[in-house]
Design a protein around this motif. Sequence first.
Motif, PDB file in Angstrom:
ATOM      1  N   LEU A 119      12.895  16.628  40.370  1.00 55.39           N
ATOM      2  CA  LEU A 119      12.585  15.337  39.759  1.00 55.39           C
ATOM      3  C   LEU A 119      11.902  14.401  40.754  1.00 55.39           C
ATOM      4  CD1 LEU A 119      15.863  14.800  37.692  1.00 55.39           C
ATOM      5  CD2 LEU A 119      13.611  15.458  36.824  1.00 55.39           C
ATOM      6  N   LEU A 120      12.342  14.423  42.010  1.00 50.71           N
ATOM      7  CA  LEU A 120      11.681  13.606  43.032  1.00 50.71           C
ATOM      8  C   LEU A 120      10.242  14.065  43.233  1.00 50.71           C
ATOM      9  CD1 LEU A 120      14.515  13.296  45.719  1.00 50.71           C
ATOM     10  CD2 LEU A 120      13.649  11.466  44.250  1.00 50.71           C
ATOM     11  N   ALA A 121      10.027  15.382  43.245  1.00 49.32           N
ATOM     12  CA  ALA A 121       8.677  15.918  43.425  1.00 49.32           C
ATOM     13  C   ALA A 121       7.770  15.547  42.259  1.00 49.32           C
ATOM     14  CB  ALA A 121       8.731  17.434  43.589  1.00 49.32           C
ATOM     15  N   GLU A 122       8.364  15.350  41.085  1.00 45.70           N
ATOM     16  CA  GLU A 122       7.591  14.947  39.909  1.00 45.70           C
ATOM     17  C   GLU A 122       7.293  13.452  39.905  1.00 45.70           C
ATOM     18  OE1 GLU A 122       9.933  16.315  36.648  1.00 45.70           O
ATOM     19  OE2 GLU A 122       9.354  18.419  36.899  1.00 45.70           O
ATOM     20  N   GLY A 123       7.840  12.726  40.885  1.00 49.94           N
ATOM     21  CA  GLY A 123       7.526  11.310  41.007  1.00 49.94           C
ATOM     22  C   GLY A 123       8.614  10.356  40.568  1.00 49.94           C
ATOM     23  N   ALA A 124       9.757  10.862  40.126  1.00 50.90           N
ATOM     24  CA  ALA A 124      10.846   9.980  39.710  1.00 50.90           C
ATOM     25  C   ALA A 124      11.485   9.331  40.935  1.00 50.90           C
ATOM     26  CB  ALA A 124      11.896  10.762  38.930  1.00 50.90           C
ATOM     27  N   PRO A 125      11.821   8.039  40.871  1.00 48.10           N
ATOM     28  CA  PRO A 125      12.517   7.405  41.992  1.00 48.10           C
ATOM     29  C   PRO A 125      13.955   7.905  42.073  1.00 48.10           C
ATOM     30  CG  PRO A 125      12.345   5.876  40.159  1.00 48.10           C
ATOM     31  CD  PRO A 125      11.545   7.089  39.776  1.00 48.10           C
ATOM     32  N   LEU A 126      14.542   7.789  43.258  1.00 40.16           N
ATOM     33  CA  LEU A 126      15.892   8.297  43.462  1.00 40.16           C
ATOM     34  C   LEU A 126      16.893   7.633  42.519  1.00 40.16           C
ATOM     35  CD1 LEU A 126      17.827  10.102  45.033  1.00 40.16           C
ATOM     36  CD2 LEU A 126      17.990   8.298  46.771  1.00 40.16           C
ATOM     37  N   SER A 127      16.704   6.355  42.215  1.00 40.63           N
ATOM     38  CA  SER A 127      17.633   5.674  41.307  1.00 40.63           C
ATOM     39  C   SER A 127      17.616   6.316  39.924  1.00 40.63           C
ATOM     40  CB  SER A 127      17.291   4.187  41.212  1.00 40.63           C
ATOM     41  OG  SER A 127      15.923   3.999  40.880  1.00 40.63           O
ATOM     42  N   ALA A 128      16.434   6.665  39.424  1.00 42.77           N
ATOM     43  CA  ALA A 128      16.338   7.315  38.119  1.00 42.77           C
ATOM     44  C   ALA A 128      16.924   8.719  38.164  1.00 42.77           C
ATOM     45  CB  ALA A 128      14.887   7.359  37.659  1.00 42.77           C
ATOM     46  N   VAL A 129      16.697   9.416  39.264  1.00 45.70           N
ATOM     47  CA  VAL A 129      17.250  10.764  39.419  1.00 45.70           C
ATOM     48  C   VAL A 129      18.775  10.711  39.445  1.00 45.70           C
ATOM     49  CG1 VAL A 129      17.385  12.757  40.948  1.00 45.70           C
ATOM     50  CG2 VAL A 129      15.197  11.590  40.620  1.00 45.70           C
ATOM     51  N   THR A 130      19.319   9.716  40.134  1.00 43.38           N
ATOM     52  CA  THR A 130      20.775   9.575  40.210  1.00 43.38           C
ATOM     53  C   THR A 130      21.362   9.289  38.837  1.00 43.38           C
ATOM     54  OG1 THR A 130      20.567   8.764  42.485  1.00 43.38           O
ATOM     55  CG2 THR A 130      22.648   8.338  41.357  1.00 43.38           C
ATOM     56  N   ARG A 131      20.703   8.436  38.061  1.00 40.75           N
ATOM     57  CA  ARG A 131      21.170   8.188  36.691  1.00 40.75           C
ATOM     58  C   ARG A 131      21.158   9.473  35.877  1.00 40.75           C
ATOM     59  NH1 ARG A 131      18.193   3.375  37.215  1.00 40.75           N
ATOM     60  NH2 ARG A 131      16.382   4.307  36.178  1.00 40.75           N
ATOM     61  N   ARG A 132      20.120  10.273  36.059  1.00 47.11           N
ATOM     62  CA  ARG A 132      20.015  11.543  35.330  1.00 47.11           C
ATOM     63  C   ARG A 132      21.163  12.474  35.699  1.00 47.11           C
ATOM     64  NH1 ARG A 132      20.108  15.929  33.498  1.00 47.11           N
ATOM     65  NH2 ARG A 132      18.386  17.302  32.861  1.00 47.11           N
ATOM     66  N   LEU A 133      21.490  12.574  36.968  1.00 46.07           N
ATOM     67  CA  LEU A 133      22.587  13.441  37.402  1.00 46.07           C
ATOM     68  C   LEU A 133      23.931  12.923  36.893  1.00 46.07           C
ATOM     69  CD1 LEU A 133      21.408  14.074  41.071  1.00 46.07           C
ATOM     70  CD2 LEU A 133      21.419  15.749  39.213  1.00 46.07           C
ATOM     71  N   CYS A 134      24.077  11.607  36.838  1.00 46.78           N
ATOM     72  CA  CYS A 134      25.342  11.023  36.380  1.00 46.78           C
ATOM     73  C   CYS A 134      25.558  11.204  34.881  1.00 46.78           C
ATOM     74  CB  CYS A 134      25.401   9.538  36.743  1.00 46.78           C
ATOM     75  SG  CYS A 134      25.725   9.227  38.498  1.00 46.78           S
ATOM     76  N   GLU A 135      24.506  11.533  34.140  1.00 47.26           N
ATOM     77  CA  GLU A 135      24.681  11.807  32.716  1.00 47.26           C
ATOM     78  C   GLU A 135      25.623  12.990  32.512  1.00 47.26           C
ATOM     79  OE1 GLU A 135      20.850  12.407  31.016  1.00 47.26           O
ATOM     80  OE2 GLU A 135      20.202  10.330  31.313  1.00 47.26           O
ATOM     81  N   ARG A 136      25.594  13.922  33.440  1.00 43.37           N
ATOM     82  CA  ARG A 136      26.491  15.067  33.341  1.00 43.37           C
ATOM     83  C   ARG A 136      27.905  14.706  33.810  1.00 43.37           C
ATOM     84  NH1 ARG A 136      27.236  20.442  36.520  1.00 43.37           N
ATOM     85  NH2 ARG A 136      29.220  21.073  35.597  1.00 43.37           N
ATOM     86  N   TRP A 137      27.998  13.967  34.925  1.00 45.64           N
ATOM     87  CA  TRP A 137      29.294  13.746  35.558  1.00 45.64           C
ATOM     88  C   TRP A 137      30.058  12.546  35.008  1.00 45.64           C
ATOM     89  CZ3 TRP A 137      31.559  17.436  37.973  1.00 45.64           C
ATOM     90  CH2 TRP A 137      30.779  18.463  38.516  1.00 45.64           C
ATOM     91  N   ARG A 138      29.376  11.571  34.441  1.00 48.67           N
ATOM     92  CA  ARG A 138      30.024  10.395  33.853  1.00 48.67           C
ATOM     93  C   ARG A 138      31.099   9.829  34.790  1.00 48.67           C
ATOM     94  NH1 ARG A 138      28.259   9.987  28.754  1.00 48.67           N
ATOM     95  NH2 ARG A 138      27.399  11.869  27.764  1.00 48.67           N
ATOM     96  N   PRO A 139      30.679   9.292  35.936  1.00 45.13           N
ATOM     97  CA  PRO A 139      31.654   8.838  36.934  1.00 45.13           C
ATOM     98  C   PRO A 139      32.403   7.562  36.575  1.00 45.13           C
ATOM     99  CG  PRO A 139      29.429   8.308  37.641  1.00 45.13           C
ATOM    100  CD  PRO A 139      29.290   9.140  36.400  1.00 45.13           C
ATOM    101  N   GLY A 140      32.020   6.887  35.495  1.00 50.81           N
ATOM    102  CA  GLY A 140      32.718   5.669  35.110  1.00 50.81           C
ATOM    103  C   GLY A 140      32.251   4.433  35.851  1.00 50.81           C
ATOM    104  N   VAL A 141      31.199   4.571  36.643  1.00 54.37           N
ATOM    105  CA  VAL A 141      30.582   3.450  37.351  1.00 54.37           C
ATOM    106  C   VAL A 141      29.069   3.608  37.217  1.00 54.37           C
ATOM    107  CG1 VAL A 141      32.469   3.317  39.032  1.00 54.37           C
ATOM    108  CG2 VAL A 141      30.414   4.654  39.578  1.00 54.37           C
ATOM    109  N   GLU A 142      28.361   2.526  37.485  1.00 58.12           N
ATOM    110  CA  GLU A 142      26.910   2.630  37.608  1.00 58.12           C
ATOM    111  C   GLU A 142      26.605   2.905  39.073  1.00 58.12           C
ATOM    112  OE1 GLU A 142      22.740   0.192  36.701  1.00 58.12           O
ATOM    113  OE2 GLU A 142      24.681  -0.825  36.498  1.00 58.12           O
ATOM    114  N   LEU A 143      26.141   4.104  39.362  1.00 57.56           N
ATOM    115  CA  LEU A 143      25.897   4.527  40.739  1.00 57.56           C
ATOM    116  C   LEU A 143      24.424   4.349  41.078  1.00 57.56           C
ATOM    117  CD1 LEU A 143      26.871   5.831  43.372  1.00 57.56           C
ATOM    118  CD2 LEU A 143      26.519   8.077  42.298  1.00 57.56           C
ATOM    119  N   LEU A 144      24.155   3.522  42.087  1.00 59.66           N
ATOM    120  CA  LEU A 144      22.789   3.219  42.493  1.00 59.66           C
ATOM    121  C   LEU A 144      22.602   3.548  43.974  1.00 59.66           C
ATOM    122  CD1 LEU A 144      22.442  -0.331  40.891  1.00 59.66           C
ATOM    123  CD2 LEU A 144      21.556   1.815  39.963  1.00 59.66           C
ATOM    124  N   PRO A 145      21.495   4.180  44.344  1.00 63.72           N
ATOM    125  CA  PRO A 145      21.198   4.329  45.773  1.00 63.72           C
ATOM    126  C   PRO A 145      20.823   2.976  46.364  1.00 63.72           C
ATOM    127  CG  PRO A 145      19.344   5.090  44.466  1.00 63.72           C
ATOM    128  CD  PRO A 145      20.441   4.761  43.490  1.00 63.72           C
TER     129      PRO A 145
END
Length: 214
Positions: A119-145
């Motif tokens: 996703l980073l190689a495709e141009g997505a910023p790390l914040s967007a990538v982190t949101r995408r990964l958290c869709e699976r894990w649902r940590p119960g917080v908004e996780l931002l780099p």
Amino acid sequence: MRITALSGGVGGARFLRGLLDALAERRAAGPGGDATGPADEVVVIGNTADDVTLHGLRVCPDLDSVMYTLGGGADDERGWGRAGETFAVARELAAHGDPPEWFSLGDRDLATHVLRSRLLAEGAPLSAVTRRLCERWRPGVELLPMTDDRVETHVVVDAAGLPEEGSVRSPLADGLAGPGERALHFQEWWVRHHAAPAARRIAVAGARAARPGP
């Protein structure tokens, strides 16, 4: 209530788990013991200065520790990585002589790094990538780099006696070390050398140009 927390890796993740438990207990102990009202909003700004590129994959240890721990996937006994982890790929890479062997990425953990790196190689910023990964894990917080820009901590040490083989190479380390010195990525200094080489100075490469995360 809106709470913003700054977090590193394992210790920060455990603190956040305790914080979420305490907030849940406070809600349950409120008037009428009503735990069905609006939940507290917790925003976590995660450290990315320990991020590292290994085997061509971008690894964000602190973000992942928070995500796995709060999402119920962390190995609490070992203190890092995924529960039920195996290391078949790491053994194969070692058999090929592909360094570094001192930092083993687990098979389950690799899926996170493969997806993040693509996703980073495709141009997505790390914040967007982190949101995408958290869709699976649902940590119960908004996780931002802390930033979408690349920042890495390097420890400048005396170069004498340090092995070249298996060392992390990073363009951000260029120009950090003077004559007779080596700039070790923090992960190499901490994990491989157990913080034994005396630090002449700490350089957070990329920090001056980095912009705050969204």
